[in-house]
Design an enzyme around this catalytic site. Structure first.
Site, PDB file in Angstrom:
ATOM      1  N   ARG A   1      60.027  41.034  43.271  1.00 42.39           N
ATOM      2  CA  ARG A   1      60.267  42.463  43.484  1.00 42.39           C
ATOM      3  C   ARG A   1      61.547  42.894  42.773  1.00 42.39           C
ATOM      4  NH1 ARG A   1      57.588  41.423  48.620  1.00 42.39           N
ATOM      5  NH2 ARG A   1      59.469  40.525  49.545  1.00 42.39           N
TER       6      ARG A   1
ATOM      7  N   PHE B   1      47.351  47.220  45.007  1.00 42.37           N
ATOM      8  CA  PHE B   1      47.443  46.407  46.226  1.00 42.37           C
ATOM      9  C   PHE B   1      48.888  46.467  46.728  1.00 42.37           C
ATOM     10  CE2 PHE B   1      44.469  44.425  43.225  1.00 42.37           C
ATOM     11  CZ  PHE B   1      43.269  44.482  43.934  1.00 42.37           C
TER      12      PHE B   1
ATOM     13  N   ASP C   1      46.390  51.249  47.713  1.00 45.99           N
ATOM     14  CA  ASP C   1      45.992  50.226  48.682  1.00 45.99           C
ATOM     15  C   ASP C   1      44.836  50.783  49.504  1.00 45.99           C
ATOM     16  OD1 ASP C   1      47.518  47.484  49.698  1.00 45.99           O
ATOM     17  OD2 ASP C   1      46.277  48.387  51.266  1.00 45.99           O
ATOM     18  N   SER C   2      44.015  49.881  50.028  1.00 49.10           N
ATOM     19  CA  SER C   2      42.864  50.315  50.821  1.00 49.10           C
ATOM     20  C   SER C   2      43.212  50.519  52.289  1.00 49.10           C
ATOM     21  CB  SER C   2      41.730  49.302  50.701  1.00 49.10           C
ATOM     22  OG  SER C   2      42.139  48.036  51.204  1.00 49.10           O
TER      23      SER C   2
ATOM     24  N   CYS D   1      47.622  34.711  44.249  1.00 48.96           N
ATOM     25  CA  CYS D   1      48.113  33.924  45.389  1.00 48.96           C
ATOM     26  C   CYS D   1      47.024  32.984  45.897  1.00 48.96           C
ATOM     27  CB  CYS D   1      48.607  34.829  46.505  1.00 48.96           C
ATOM     28  SG  CYS D   1      47.316  35.838  47.274  1.00 48.96           S
TER      29      CYS D   1
END
Length: 400
Positions: free
Chosen positions: A216, A232, A254-255, A344
């Site tokens: 980040r 995401f 994002d969902s 990931c």
């Protein structure tokens, strides 16, 4: 406690199947097991022995799992008791001293990398959030929690063992308080000077993606003057860093409506709700296609998708998904733009991930250079004996 001598329960390997343990790999698969001697239950400690009878390791038995045993120690002199777990946790906590940018939010215990397979513990201020994903970790749960509270600077222990993998161990999911009183499930943390609210009860994983801390910060350094697309985005970690780094704009997708609500709150908490941020609740795959059809473009795109391949058996299906989103992202990227893309998935190796992304770059028709490789931060270490622990892979790509 593991007993000595002939009475000690033993897991005996088939002839020639001890090689991985001699290399100090901590897993014993069911296909390597000849027999189990003694009356033992799931989570009990057994002596792992070669077909010759030679001692190899102390391990926790998991009769329901394809990973039939996970190693606690390769030292025959070791006693597997509450004191053993206290020392392992103490050592793990000491390894985290001085990690840059953590400020009270840090992974204290990272499973096999800290010689505590099946145990994960993250600290958010005075709250330790623990996950126990194996039969052995479950068996020693109370001892681990005692040690974490004693050594980790925490007042409260909260459990997030609501993991699908527990089903493979014959264990039900479980979540809730273990010790102390959690007055609020949303906890404030600071990372590299930015404030976040972390929902430890309902958020993904233990509430936050601590493994991406350094990455980040890297995105913050890349974002100045750029139009950013964060896919995401979860609770806005990469977005906040992009805005703090001087991004011209940031579209975050994002969902999850609840994750986006917390992301907006986090932006406001840092005074970054200044008109540069746009939040979109949508399926990322569909949203990327819509942005392509709208001829939108960006200078910096971040792809941090969920785990597409938990094991190697899912790698082929995951490869299609990774290629799809990376191809779409590259098509949305302006010349001289930067793509920061992650996997990931433990079932996708770093080599395979790079190959997939290279295929997406070729199909996009663009000349793409690999600028950097990214990894999990230092509180998520990887041991040479357990390369499976390198689950987080990142690439920084430049479109020419």
């Amino acid at each position: 406690m593991a007993r000595r001598g002939e009475e000690t329960p033993a897991l005996v390997l088939k002839a020639g199947r001890e090689k991985s343990l001699l290399r100090r790999h901590p897993w014993v698969f069911s296909g390597a097991v000849d027999r189990v001697d003694g009356n033992v239950q799931a989570g009990d400690t057994v002596a792992v022995r070669a077909a010759s009878g030679a001692f190899l390791a102390w391990a926790a038995l998991s009769p329901a799992s394809q990973i039939r045993a996970r190693v606690w120690s390769f030292d025959e002199r070791e006693r597997i008791d509450a004191g053993f777990f206290g020392e392992r946790v103490r050592t793990a906590v000491a390894r985290r001293a001085g990690i840059a940018g953590a400020a009270g939010a840090v992974r204290l215990v990272h499973g096999e990398a800290d010689a505590l397979p099946g145990v994960v513990c993250d600290r958010y201020g005075e709250v330790a959030v623990c996950q126990f994903s194996s039969a052995g970790a479950e068996h020693w749960r109370e001892s681990v929690v005692d040690a974490v509270l004693a050594e980790g600077g925490c007042r409260v222990a909260y459990e997030r063992s609501d993991l699908d993998v527990r089903g493979l161990e014959g264990l039900p999911p479980r979540a809730g308080p273990i010790r102390g009183e959690l007055r609020e499930t949303t906890i404030g943390i600071v990372e590299h000077g930015l404030k976040y609210r972390v929902d430890v009860a309902h958020g993904q994983k233990t509430g936050f993606y601590l493994d991406q801390r350094a990455n980040r910060d890297r995105v913050r350094a890349l974002a100045g003057g750029r139009d950013v697309l964060n896919c995401f985005c979860y609770t806005g970690g990469f977005t906040l860093n992009a805005l703090a780094g001087g991004a011209r704009s940031a579209l975050s997708i994002d969902s999850s409506a609840s994750a986006l609500a917390l992301a907006r709150d986090n932006a406001a908490l840092n005074g970054l709700d200044d008109g540069r941020a746009e939040w979109l609740e949508a399926d990322v795959f569909g949203a990327l296609r819509t942005l392509r059809d709208q001829a939108r473009s960006f200078d910096l795109v971040v792809l941090d998708p969920p785990k597409f391949a938990p094991t190697a058996a899912h790698a082929e299906r995951a490869a299609r998904a990774y290629k799809d989103i990376n191809l779409l992202a590259l098509k949305l990227l302006r010349p001289a733009g930067v793509l920061v893309t992650f996997s990931c998935s433990g079932g996708v190796s770093p080599e395979l991930f790079q190959k997939i992304v290279a295929g997406a770059a070729a199909d996009s028709g663009a000349d793409v250079a690999l600028a950097e490789r990214l990894h999990a931060d230092a509180d998520h270490p990887v041991t040479l004996a357990f390369p499976e622990g390198e689950y987080l892979k990142g690439l920084v790509l430049e479109k020419r």
